[in-house]
Design a protein around this motif. Structure first.
Motif, PDB file in Angstrom:
ATOM      1  N   ILE A   1      -4.504   2.071  -8.995  1.00  0.00           N
ATOM      2  CA  ILE A   1      -3.781   2.897  -8.120  1.00  0.00           C
ATOM      3  C   ILE A   1      -5.054   2.235  -6.856  1.00  0.00           C
ATOM      4  O   ILE A   1      -4.844   1.879  -6.253  1.00  0.00           O
ATOM      5  CB  ILE A   1      -3.190   3.873  -7.914  1.00  0.00           C
ATOM      6  N   VAL A   2      -5.825   3.187  -7.121  1.00  0.00           N
ATOM      7  CA  VAL A   2      -7.303   3.360  -5.261  1.00  0.00           C
ATOM      8  C   VAL A   2      -7.743   2.166  -5.401  1.00  0.00           C
ATOM      9  O   VAL A   2      -8.142   1.424  -4.126  1.00  0.00           O
ATOM     10  CB  VAL A   2      -7.345   4.140  -5.721  1.00  0.00           C
ATOM     11  N   LEU A   3      -8.641   1.439  -7.086  1.00  0.00           N
ATOM     12  CA  LEU A   3      -8.662  -0.291  -6.516  1.00  0.00           C
ATOM     13  C   LEU A   3      -7.739  -0.883  -5.703  1.00  0.00           C
ATOM     14  O   LEU A   3      -8.951  -2.733  -6.002  1.00  0.00           O
ATOM     15  CB  LEU A   3      -9.831   0.038  -7.404  1.00  0.00           C
ATOM     16  N   SER A   4      -7.194  -1.168  -6.050  1.00  0.00           N
ATOM     17  CA  SER A   4      -5.898  -2.163  -5.688  1.00  0.00           C
ATOM     18  C   SER A   4      -6.239  -3.186  -5.161  1.00  0.00           C
ATOM     19  O   SER A   4      -6.453  -1.633  -3.657  1.00  0.00           O
ATOM     20  CB  SER A   4      -4.383  -1.762  -6.544  1.00  0.00           C
ATOM     21  N   LYS A   5      -6.772  -4.310  -4.870  1.00  0.00           N
ATOM     22  CA  LYS A   5      -6.572  -4.779  -3.376  1.00  0.00           C
ATOM     23  C   LYS A   5      -5.327  -4.199  -2.399  1.00  0.00           C
ATOM     24  O   LYS A   5      -5.968  -5.029  -1.124  1.00  0.00           O
ATOM     25  CB  LYS A   5      -6.419  -5.996  -3.958  1.00  0.00           C
ATOM     26  N   ASN A   6      -4.042  -4.006  -2.895  1.00  0.00           N
ATOM     27  CA  ASN A   6      -2.941  -4.014  -1.706  1.00  0.00           C
ATOM     28  C   ASN A   6      -3.504  -1.993  -1.218  1.00  0.00           C
ATOM     29  O   ASN A   6      -2.152  -2.037  -0.916  1.00  0.00           O
ATOM     30  CB  ASN A   6      -1.970  -4.347  -2.667  1.00  0.00           C
ATOM     31  N   PHE A   7      -3.719  -2.124  -2.447  1.00  0.00           N
ATOM     32  CA  PHE A   7      -4.134   0.082  -1.428  1.00  0.00           C
ATOM     33  C   PHE A   7      -4.875   0.140  -0.138  1.00  0.00           C
ATOM     34  O   PHE A   7      -6.290  -0.404  -0.258  1.00  0.00           O
ATOM     35  CB  PHE A   7      -4.395   0.631  -2.516  1.00  0.00           C
ATOM     36  N   GLN A   8      -4.110   0.537   0.893  1.00  0.00           N
ATOM     37  CA  GLN A   8      -4.796   0.800   2.275  1.00  0.00           C
ATOM     38  C   GLN A   8      -4.642   2.079   3.005  1.00  0.00           C
ATOM     39  O   GLN A   8      -5.623   2.210   3.937  1.00  0.00           O
ATOM     40  CB  GLN A   8      -4.454  -0.454   2.979  1.00  0.00           C
ATOM     41  N   ASP A   9      -3.800   3.051   2.017  1.00  0.00           N
ATOM     42  CA  ASP A   9      -3.976   3.899   2.724  1.00  0.00           C
ATOM     43  C   ASP A   9      -4.837   4.783   2.363  1.00  0.00           C
ATOM     44  O   ASP A   9      -4.694   5.724   1.808  1.00  0.00           O
ATOM     45  CB  ASP A   9      -2.300   4.890   2.508  1.00  0.00           C
TER      46      ASP A   9
ATOM     47  N   SER B   1       1.166  -1.270   0.498  1.00  0.00           N
ATOM     48  CA  SER B   1       0.041   0.131  -0.001  1.00  0.00           C
ATOM     49  C   SER B   1       0.905   1.090  -0.051  1.00  0.00           C
ATOM     50  O   SER B   1       0.572   1.999  -0.615  1.00  0.00           O
ATOM     51  CB  SER B   1      -0.896   0.274   0.984  1.00  0.00           C
ATOM     52  N   GLU B   2       1.743   0.893   1.048  1.00  0.00           N
ATOM     53  CA  GLU B   2       2.777   2.611   1.174  1.00  0.00           C
ATOM     54  C   GLU B   2       3.953   2.850  -0.564  1.00  0.00           C
ATOM     55  O   GLU B   2       3.121   4.078  -0.958  1.00  0.00           O
ATOM     56  CB  GLU B   2       3.717   1.694   2.171  1.00  0.00           C
ATOM     57  N   LYS B   3       4.007   2.171  -1.151  1.00  0.00           N
ATOM     58  CA  LYS B   3       4.899   2.195  -2.736  1.00  0.00           C
ATOM     59  C   LYS B   3       3.523   2.758  -3.073  1.00  0.00           C
ATOM     60  O   LYS B   3       4.050   3.016  -4.666  1.00  0.00           O
ATOM     61  CB  LYS B   3       5.084   0.357  -3.215  1.00  0.00           C
ATOM     62  N   LEU B   4       2.474   1.959  -3.748  1.00  0.00           N
ATOM     63  CA  LEU B   4       1.395   2.257  -3.958  1.00  0.00           C
ATOM     64  C   LEU B   4       0.456   3.453  -3.985  1.00  0.00           C
ATOM     65  O   LEU B   4       0.761   4.865  -5.108  1.00  0.00           O
ATOM     66  CB  LEU B   4       0.093   1.585  -4.000  1.00  0.00           C
ATOM     67  N   TYR B   5       0.738   3.857  -2.744  1.00  0.00           N
ATOM     68  CA  TYR B   5       0.012   6.204  -2.377  1.00  0.00           C
ATOM     69  C   TYR B   5       1.545   6.419  -2.705  1.00  0.00           C
ATOM     70  O   TYR B   5       1.610   7.531  -3.344  1.00  0.00           O
ATOM     71  CB  TYR B   5       0.118   5.644  -1.051  1.00  0.00           C
ATOM     72  N   ASN B   6       3.023   5.879  -2.562  1.00  0.00           N
ATOM     73  CA  ASN B   6       3.366   6.639  -3.371  1.00  0.00           C
ATOM     74  C   ASN B   6       3.796   7.575  -4.917  1.00  0.00           C
ATOM     75  O   ASN B   6       4.519   8.085  -5.016  1.00  0.00           O
ATOM     76  CB  ASN B   6       4.881   6.333  -2.516  1.00  0.00           C
ATOM     77  N   TYR B   7       3.686   6.092  -4.889  1.00  0.00           N
ATOM     78  CA  TYR B   7       3.909   5.750  -6.943  1.00  0.00           C
ATOM     79  C   TYR B   7       2.459   6.677  -7.315  1.00  0.00           C
ATOM     80  O   TYR B   7       2.735   7.617  -8.221  1.00  0.00           O
ATOM     81  CB  TYR B   7       3.345   4.719  -7.308  1.00  0.00           C
ATOM     82  N   LEU B   8       1.858   7.161  -6.925  1.00  0.00           N
ATOM     83  CA  LEU B   8      -0.053   7.931  -7.021  1.00  0.00           C
ATOM     84  C   LEU B   8       1.200   9.681  -7.337  1.00  0.00           C
ATOM     85  O   LEU B   8       0.293  10.393  -6.994  1.00  0.00           O
ATOM     86  CB  LEU B   8      -0.586   7.627  -5.791  1.00  0.00           C
ATOM     87  N   ILE B   9       1.173   9.866  -5.790  1.00  0.00           N
ATOM     88  CA  ILE B   9       1.486  11.558  -5.361  1.00  0.00           C
ATOM     89  C   ILE B   9       2.641  11.457  -6.013  1.00  0.00           C
ATOM     90  O   ILE B   9       3.004  12.694  -6.578  1.00  0.00           O
ATOM     91  CB  ILE B   9       2.052  10.579  -3.455  1.00  0.00           C
ATOM     92  N   LEU B  10       3.781  10.411  -6.727  1.00  0.00           N
ATOM     93  CA  LEU B  10       5.338  11.027  -7.476  1.00  0.00           C
ATOM     94  C   LEU B  10       4.316  11.163  -9.195  1.00  0.00           C
ATOM     95  O   LEU B  10       4.898  11.875  -9.269  1.00  0.00           O
ATOM     96  CB  LEU B  10       6.183   9.992  -7.460  1.00  0.00           C
ATOM     97  N   GLN B  11       3.155  10.188  -9.470  1.00  0.00           N
ATOM     98  CA  GLN B  11       3.289  10.327 -10.763  1.00  0.00           C
ATOM     99  C   GLN B  11       1.948  11.496 -10.284  1.00  0.00           C
ATOM    100  O   GLN B  11       1.933  12.905 -11.632  1.00  0.00           O
ATOM    101  CB  GLN B  11       1.563   9.943 -11.078  1.00  0.00           C
ATOM    102  N   GLN B  12       1.532  11.984  -9.506  1.00  0.00           N
ATOM    103  CA  GLN B  12       0.644  13.394  -9.872  1.00  0.00           C
ATOM    104  C   GLN B  12       2.072  14.516  -9.708  1.00  0.00           C
ATOM    105  O   GLN B  12       2.070  16.146 -10.333  1.00  0.00           O
ATOM    106  CB  GLN B  12      -0.151  14.062  -8.334  1.00  0.00           C
ATOM    107  N   TYR B  13       3.284  14.360  -8.808  1.00  0.00           N
ATOM    108  CA  TYR B  13       3.815  15.659  -8.909  1.00  0.00           C
ATOM    109  C   TYR B  13       4.605  15.902  -9.906  1.00  0.00           C
ATOM    110  O   TYR B  13       5.482  16.929  -9.918  1.00  0.00           O
ATOM    111  CB  TYR B  13       5.348  15.309  -7.555  1.00  0.00           C
ATOM    112  N   MET B  14       5.022  14.603 -10.492  1.00  0.00           N
ATOM    113  CA  MET B  14       5.555  14.764 -11.589  1.00  0.00           C
ATOM    114  C   MET B  14       5.292  15.549 -12.849  1.00  0.00           C
ATOM    115  O   MET B  14       5.212  14.924 -14.600  1.00  0.00           O
ATOM    116  CB  MET B  14       6.166  13.637 -12.183  1.00  0.00           C
ATOM    117  N   GLY B  15       3.666  15.353 -12.686  1.00  0.00           N
ATOM    118  CA  GLY B  15       2.208  16.039 -13.960  1.00  0.00           C
ATOM    119  C   GLY B  15       2.277  15.052 -14.997  1.00  0.00           C
ATOM    120  O   GLY B  15       1.292  15.313 -16.220  1.00  0.00           O
ATOM    121  N   LYS B  16       2.344  13.190 -14.666  1.00  0.00           N
ATOM    122  CA  LYS B  16       1.821  12.515 -15.378  1.00  0.00           C
ATOM    123  C   LYS B  16       0.687  12.011 -15.141  1.00  0.00           C
ATOM    124  O   LYS B  16       0.289  10.623 -15.525  1.00  0.00           O
ATOM    125  CB  LYS B  16       3.239  11.112 -15.318  1.00  0.00           C
ATOM    126  N   LEU B  17       0.205  12.288 -14.380  1.00  0.00           N
ATOM    127  CA  LEU B  17      -1.290  11.774 -13.845  1.00  0.00           C
ATOM    128  C   LEU B  17      -1.749  12.309 -14.078  1.00  0.00           C
ATOM    129  O   LEU B  17      -3.088  13.475 -13.582  1.00  0.00           O
ATOM    130  CB  LEU B  17      -1.469  11.948 -11.759  1.00  0.00           C
TER     131      LEU B  17
END
Length: 349
Positions: free
Chosen positions: A127-135, A102-118
């Protein structure tokens, strides 16, 4: 004690110069430690000159602020340049490489947003619907890092995953107001969210009727999305008043029969997937004469799917009514399939 040491240091600096003015300043400082005399208090100009010299010497002992600031700025420019390179390399890694926590997924989401790629809804949803995402809490607390459209999408996805009442409280009005502008996949999830927890079929019908009235320009598209969303209970939905294409009518009729007779969920889901893959919600009555490959693919696949269910329930106890209803559907499906075939043939003559 500290003052004496300061004056001593200052005196040593001043004595390096043979200027009579600086020597007089030392005398002024020496007298300053004693009780002031009337002449010294009246000699304002002289005192001011001494003070200016003292300040000049004191300032000469300070570090060079501008050079230090430039040095620090250069340091941070290099640091952030390196961090940006690291972020860029990380953002280019496939999402599959970060799906394990979940931590990696969250960081990846924020990073994609920061880089303007989301940029797309499917990116966010994966990302958010992944079964591993819990943050969920962390993402909700930082939802303002995203723009208004992204916040709308994230609010639906978060509420669907965790069901926190505060999310619905803050966003429900926006969901209804902006429903028509939402991505179709988010619309489907929204219906699941809005109809969650009803107790009776009458409750479900009231909820759907109320939302229908609240959503501007309700259309056949929205009706199909509604059935795609809550297909397992769709027989409890109020009848539609929209003008539908023949394919849309057959889709809704088939799902209602399946749901009413508690047909296996996987068979219902198969029909729903067929409707999504063949863009059933996009069919328009006014353009029914323009036959697309999607229309033919859907009606052909629906025919096969209904035949499979008909065969599976053939001869089973208490399945007489279901068999009769499915026979009627199959007859209508066959008529529509033949009609589409003939129109497609004429198109290529």
């Amino acid at each position: 004690m500290l003052m004496k040491r300061a004056f001593s240091n200052l005196s040593s600096r001043l004595l390096k110069s043979e200027s009579d003015e600086l020597k007089s300043t030392i005398q002024f400082l020496t007298r300053a430690s004693k009780r002031p005399s009337l002449p010294s208090l009246l000699d304002v100009d002289s005192n001011q000159n001494h003070e200016e010299r003292v300040l000049k010497v004191l300032n000469s002992t300070l570090p060079e602020v501008d050079s230090q600031r430039k040095r620090v700025q250069t340091h941070y420019d290099i640091l952030f340049s390196q961090l940006k390179d690291i972020a860029r390399q990380s953002s280019q890694k496939p999402l599959e490489n970060v799906l394990d926590s979940s931590e990696k997924l969250y960081n990846y989401l924020i990073l994609q947003q920061y880089m303007g790629k989301l940029r797309t809804v499917p990116q966010i949803a994966k990302i958010v619907l992944s079964k591993n995402f819990q943050d969920f809490d962390k993402l909700w607390e930082n939802i303002t890092l995203f723009d208004a459209k992204q916040q709308l999408v994230l609010s639906v996805l978060l509420y669907y995953r965790c069901g926190r009442p505060i999310i619905r409280q803050q966003f429900e009005d926006q969901w209804i107001t902006n429903y028509a502008q939402m991505h179709i996949s988010v619309q489907r999830l929204l219906w699941k969210c809005l109809t969650k927890g009803y107790r009776t079929s009458a409750d479900l019908q009231n909820i759907v009727r109320t939302i229908r009235r609240s959503i501007k320009s309700w259309s056949a598209h929205d009706e199909v999305v509604l059935y795609q969303s809550i297909y397992t209970k769709c027989h409890q939905l109020p009848a539609t008043k929209e003008s539908l294409t023949k394919n849309q009518e057959l889709f809704i009729a088939t799902l209602r029969i399946f749901a009413k007779n508690n047909v296996n969920k996987k068979d219902m889901l198969k029909i729903v997937k067929l409707s999504i893959e063949n863009r059933l919600a996009s069919e328009v009555v006014d353009e029914a004469s323009v036959i697309s490959i999607y229309q033919y693919r859907f009606i052909r696949a629906l025919d096969l799917a209904v035949q499979d269910v008909y065969s599976a329930y053939k001869g089973k106890r208490n399945s007489g009514e279901l068999q009769n209803e499915l026979q009627e559907v199959l007859a209508n499906v066959n008529d529509e399939e033949q009609d589409i075939k003939s129109q497609m043939s004429l198109k290529f003559i």
